[in-house]
Design a protein around this motif. Structure first.
Motif, PDB file in Angstrom:
ATOM      1  N   ASP A  75      -1.390  -0.308 -15.201  1.00  0.00           N
ATOM      2  CA  ASP A  75      -1.640  -1.033 -13.953  1.00  0.00           C
ATOM      3  C   ASP A  75      -1.228  -0.191 -12.750  1.00  0.00           C
ATOM      4  OD1 ASP A  75      -2.558  -3.166 -15.410  1.00  0.00           O
ATOM      5  OD2 ASP A  75      -0.709  -4.343 -15.242  1.00  0.00           O
ATOM      6  N   LEU A  76      -0.096   0.480 -12.855  1.00  0.00           N
ATOM      7  CA  LEU A  76       0.356   1.343 -11.759  1.00  0.00           C
ATOM      8  C   LEU A  76      -0.586   2.535 -11.576  1.00  0.00           C
ATOM      9  CD1 LEU A  76       4.172   1.287 -12.560  1.00  0.00           C
ATOM     10  CD2 LEU A  76       3.115   0.414 -10.454  1.00  0.00           C
ATOM     11  N   THR A 130       8.583   2.333 -10.570  1.00  0.00           N
ATOM     12  CA  THR A 130       8.685   1.318  -9.513  1.00  0.00           C
ATOM     13  C   THR A 130      10.069   1.257  -8.861  1.00  0.00           C
ATOM     14  OG1 THR A 130       9.189  -0.383 -11.164  1.00  0.00           O
ATOM     15  CG2 THR A 130       6.886  -0.119 -10.532  1.00  0.00           C
ATOM     16  N   GLN A 185       1.602   6.244  -5.813  1.00  0.00           N
ATOM     17  CA  GLN A 185       1.967   4.952  -5.222  1.00  0.00           C
ATOM     18  C   GLN A 185       2.167   5.059  -3.714  1.00  0.00           C
ATOM     19  OE1 GLN A 185       1.904   2.260  -7.666  1.00  0.00           O
ATOM     20  NE2 GLN A 185       1.071   4.135  -8.597  1.00  0.00           N
ATOM     21  N   LYS A 190      -3.800   2.557 -12.225  1.00  0.00           N
ATOM     22  CA  LYS A 190      -5.001   2.040 -11.563  1.00  0.00           C
ATOM     23  C   LYS A 190      -4.734   1.757 -10.092  1.00  0.00           C
ATOM     24  CE  LYS A 190      -6.742  -0.077 -15.822  1.00  0.00           C
ATOM     25  NZ  LYS A 190      -6.925  -1.356 -16.563  1.00  0.00           N
ATOM     26  N   LYS A 191      -3.567   1.268  -9.788  1.00  0.00           N
ATOM     27  CA  LYS A 191      -3.213   0.973  -8.400  1.00  0.00           C
ATOM     28  C   LYS A 191      -3.228   2.250  -7.545  1.00  0.00           C
ATOM     29  CE  LYS A 191       0.708  -0.591  -5.582  1.00  0.00           C
ATOM     30  NZ  LYS A 191       2.143  -0.984  -5.630  1.00  0.00           N
ATOM     31  N   GLY A 192      -2.773   3.348  -8.133  1.00  0.00           N
ATOM     32  CA  GLY A 192      -2.702   4.587  -7.376  1.00  0.00           C
ATOM     33  C   GLY A 192      -3.956   5.427  -7.381  1.00  0.00           C
TER      34      GLY A 192
END
Length: 380
Positions: free
Chosen positions: A28-29, A251, A321, A31-33
């Motif tokens: 998920d991280l 995170t 991020q 994909k977020k970045g």
């Protein structure tokens, strides 16, 4: 095991936070970045979508792709060394040239400001050697520790099949190496493509029982022929390299100093400085054995490269991020002995020189890039 208990206590705050993460948190991280990386790609002067490589997890590449990568590794292990044989009599192959470079620079590339950037370049240079010298046409795979955390020995990386990076060592009676209890092996690797691999360099700082034969030279560069040994277990991965641990590292690290210190934490092993057990040490000491448990000569184990693929992937996700503040940032000294920020601080303008295995000398700022400078790849 009192010393290990201290490591565990130091890691407790991170483990409590890690427990809040979901099973897919790292993906998920990532994909977020990804949009931020795509934006950088669009502006890159050296990397385009046409020549962009995609690095994938070992379990997600096909059998043919695995065999192609393995063949390239074996090819590099057959090609002659380019080093001076008088100065480095234990380096007989091109593969061992890479081991020597790591040995030479170990004290300046762990627990320093260049740890992440140096290893990013080192892994990329190794990939380039596979491509240019051994006709490998794929991208470099990685080992997602969290995916196989509960039983790495049965993962496609270590299951001992012909599409693995060979299995565990033969089970022998042996004691703990210090950071974890004795595992399920300890002896020579007898399965998979690297069952006949010869180790020649080192040891320099072995963490294995029984100890390997001493090198005829104090610097470890002498010829010291022996087998590849491993002592794989799930002890470290199931506690410190789960998906939630990786996500927590990403995170909860608000700056690069925190990120790299927690990542390297091993109470001194593999460059850590009292930060509990980090994913870097957890991966290395899951492989363990000889040379896997020797932080000078650890690249001599073929699994080193997929482990550091995940190290680089984790750093890439952390950078993505917040690319405005996390690309051109650096913290730490220039020597592994500079604990607590002692000594000269590393600079983005410091040079990284891989010598006989590098294509050129780069500034750290060039190696902090994701899809720019010499690099043109992403992770999926």
């Amino acid at each position: 095991m009192a010393r290990f208990s201290v490591f565990a206590l130091l890691a407790v705050p991170w483990l409590l936070l890690a427990g809040l993460a979901s099973g897919d948190a790292v993906s998920d991280l990532e994909k977020k970045g990804r949009p931020a990386i795509d934006a950088m790609l669009a502006k890159s002067k050296t990397c385009t979508k046409a020549n962009l490589k995609v690095r994938r997890e070992w379990g997600d590449i096909s059998a043919a792709e695995k065999k192609s990568y393995i063949a390239a590794l074996l090819c590099l292990m057959e090609k002659p060394s380019k080093l001076n044989p008088t100065q480095f009599p234990g380096a007989k192959t091109r593969y061992e040239d890479f081991v020597v470079v790591h040995m030479q620079q170990t004290m300046s590339i762990h627990n320093t400001g260049s740890f992440l950037s140096w290893h990013r370049y080192y892994l990329w240079a190794f990939e380039q050697a596979l491509v240019k010298e051994c006709n490998y046409n794929g991208s470099h795979p990685y080992w997602d520790w969290g995916r196989w955390a509960q039983d790495p020995e049965k993962s496609p990386i270590f299951d001992g099949s012909d599409t693995s990076l060979s299995g565990n060592g033969k089970k022998i009676d042996h004691r703990s190496s210090g950071i974890a209890p004795a595992g399920n092996g300890g002896g020579c690797v007898e399965t998979g493509p690297f069952k006949n691999m010869t180790v020649r360099l080192g040891p320099v700082s072995p963490a294995v029982d029984p100890a390997p034969p001493r090198n005829p030279r104090s610097d470890g560069y002498g010829l010291n022929t022996r087998c590849l040994r491993r002592d794989i277990s799930n002890y470290l991965t199931s506690r410190y390299a789960r998906t939630q641990d990786i996500a927590a590292l990403i995170t909860n690290s608000r700056d690069v100093l925190t990120f790299q210190n927690v990542m390297q934490g091993a109470g001194g092993g593999f460059g850590g400085a009292g930060a509990g057990i980090g994913v870097h040490a957890a991966g290395h000491f899951t492989i363990a054995g000889d040379p896997g448990g020797d932080f000078y000569t650890s690249p001599n184990d073929p699994a080193f490269w997929v482990h550091h693929g995940m190290i680089d992937r984790t750093w890439t996700i952390w950078q993505s991020q917040d690319t405005n503040t996390r690309i051109q940032t650096i913290a730490g000294g220039t020597s592994m002995m500079s604990f607590g920020g002692g000594g000269r601080q590393q600079s983005l303008d410091d040079n990284v020189d891989l010598g006989i295995v590098g294509d050129k000398v780069y500034k750290i700022r060039d190696l902090n890039s994701i899809v720019d400078g010499p690099f043109c790849y992403v992770y999926e």
